[in-house]
Design a protein around this motif. Structure first.
Motif, PDB file in Angstrom:
ATOM      1  N   LYS A 119     -16.558  -0.831   0.266  1.00  0.00           N
ATOM      2  CA  LYS A 119     -16.115   0.550   0.097  1.00  0.00           C
ATOM      3  C   LYS A 119     -17.220   1.498   0.534  1.00  0.00           C
ATOM      4  N   PRO A 158      -5.448   5.039   3.560  1.00  0.00           N
ATOM      5  CA  PRO A 158      -6.725   4.316   3.519  1.00  0.00           C
ATOM      6  C   PRO A 158      -6.599   2.851   3.938  1.00  0.00           C
ATOM      7  N   ALA A 159      -5.528   2.189   3.489  1.00  0.00           N
ATOM      8  CA  ALA A 159      -5.346   0.777   3.835  1.00  0.00           C
ATOM      9  C   ALA A 159      -5.153   0.612   5.339  1.00  0.00           C
ATOM     10  N   ALA A 186       0.831  -1.208   0.000  1.00  0.00           N
ATOM     11  CA  ALA A 186       0.000   0.000   0.000  1.00  0.00           C
ATOM     12  C   ALA A 186       0.864   1.255   0.000  1.00  0.00           C
ATOM     13  N   LYS A 203       2.168   1.972  -3.346  1.00  0.00           N
ATOM     14  CA  LYS A 203       1.128   2.436  -4.258  1.00  0.00           C
ATOM     15  C   LYS A 203       0.506   3.760  -3.791  1.00  0.00           C
ATOM     16  N   HIS A 204       1.114   4.370  -2.767  1.00  0.00           N
ATOM     17  CA  HIS A 204       0.622   5.630  -2.201  1.00  0.00           C
ATOM     18  C   HIS A 204      -0.807   5.485  -1.700  1.00  0.00           C
ATOM     19  N   ASP A 205      -1.093   4.330  -1.109  1.00  0.00           N
ATOM     20  CA  ASP A 205      -2.429   4.043  -0.593  1.00  0.00           C
ATOM     21  C   ASP A 205      -2.356   3.623   0.875  1.00  0.00           C
ATOM     22  N   ASP A 236     -11.698  -5.064   3.647  1.00  0.00           N
ATOM     23  CA  ASP A 236     -10.941  -4.683   2.457  1.00  0.00           C
ATOM     24  C   ASP A 236     -11.853  -4.459   1.260  1.00  0.00           C
ATOM     25  N   GLN A 273      -8.447   1.086   7.187  1.00  0.00           N
ATOM     26  CA  GLN A 273      -9.308  -0.088   7.028  1.00  0.00           C
ATOM     27  C   GLN A 273      -8.860  -1.214   7.949  1.00  0.00           C
ATOM     28  N   GLN A 277      -4.695  -5.739  -4.956  1.00  0.00           N
ATOM     29  CA  GLN A 277      -3.857  -4.616  -5.356  1.00  0.00           C
ATOM     30  C   GLN A 277      -2.434  -4.981  -5.782  1.00  0.00           C
ATOM     31  N   CYS A 278      -1.921  -6.099  -5.290  1.00  0.00           N
ATOM     32  CA  CYS A 278      -0.482  -6.323  -5.430  1.00  0.00           C
ATOM     33  C   CYS A 278      -0.096  -7.561  -6.217  1.00  0.00           C
ATOM     34  N   TYR A 287      -6.221  -7.737   0.470  1.00  0.00           N
ATOM     35  CA  TYR A 287      -5.601  -6.531  -0.096  1.00  0.00           C
ATOM     36  C   TYR A 287      -4.502  -6.912  -1.086  1.00  0.00           C
TER      37      TYR A 287
END
Length: 203
Positions: free
Chosen positions: A187, A87-88, A79, A82-84, A184, A91, A140-141, A136
């Motif tokens: 939303k 939020p991650a 995260a 990914k510049h996230d 996760d 959560q 995302q990964c 996650y």
């Protein structure tokens, strides 16, 4: 050999994720999960906990303890890249708070009793954390089916280790898995004083 067998059981169960619909309502997805995922997951947890050699119990439990930290940690690293991370992280904190709130709210209720005689067992916090990390990472990964199956398989191993060590019942582990994935995948957005709840379906 016990670890390998338990992981294999988990891999089989989470291959069912590919059957989730590409789109639809949250209710429809919940029904799909209940019909396809929960019965097989429960069976996998029982089988895995029974076929793991008793003498390997300590090592198996310790492996679950390590993966419970490693999976969400890997998710947080991804995260951040990914510049996230913000939020991650929120959560993840949210699911931790939800788990602890449930355990304390249920008190001495039967559903909250651990097989080893303890309380505060519903849902399994270890399993929730592991499945949040796996979900996650998968979303995302990880970009190959093998990687996604591996992530969920390792999370299933965490759940199996909790059942095998008499720390949780199968139901408590299933609840933890659903909580982790939900935090996760669900939303929540706010717009013009309205709350919008959606589901991330990508696997």
């Amino acid at each position: 050999m016990g670890l390998f067998t338990s992981a294999t059981c988990g891999f089989y169960d989470f291959c069912l994720a590919k059957y989730l619909p590409a789109k639809g309502t949250v209710k429809g997805t919940a029904i799909m999960i209940c019909k396809r995922f929960v019965p097989r997951f429960a069976a996998a947890m029982v089988v895995c906990s029974l076929i793991t050699p008793a003498q390997a119990g300590d090592s198996f439990t310790k492996a679950g303890d390590v993966l419970e930290i490693a999976l969400p940690a890997a998710a947080m690293v991804c995260a951040a890249r990914k510049h996230d991370f913000g939020p991650a992280a929120w959560q993840f904190i949210g699911q931790e708070v939800a788990v602890e709130a449930s355990k304390h709210a249920l008190g001495n209720a039967t559903i909250n009793q651990r097989p080893n005689g303890g309380t505060h067992g519903f849902p399994s916090g270890h399993t929730a954390a592991a499945f949040y990390g796996a979900s996650y990472l998968s979303r995302q990964c990880l970009h190959t089916k093998g990687g996604k199956v591996l992530a969920f398989g390792l999370a299933a191993l965490v759940g199996a280790s909790r059942v095998h060590g008499d720390n949780h019942t199968v139901g408590q582990v299933i609840a933890g898995a659903l909580v982790g994935v939900a935090f996760d995948r669900v939303k929540v957005t706010f717009d013009d004083r309205r709350v919008h709840v959606g589901m991330r379906y990508e696997f």
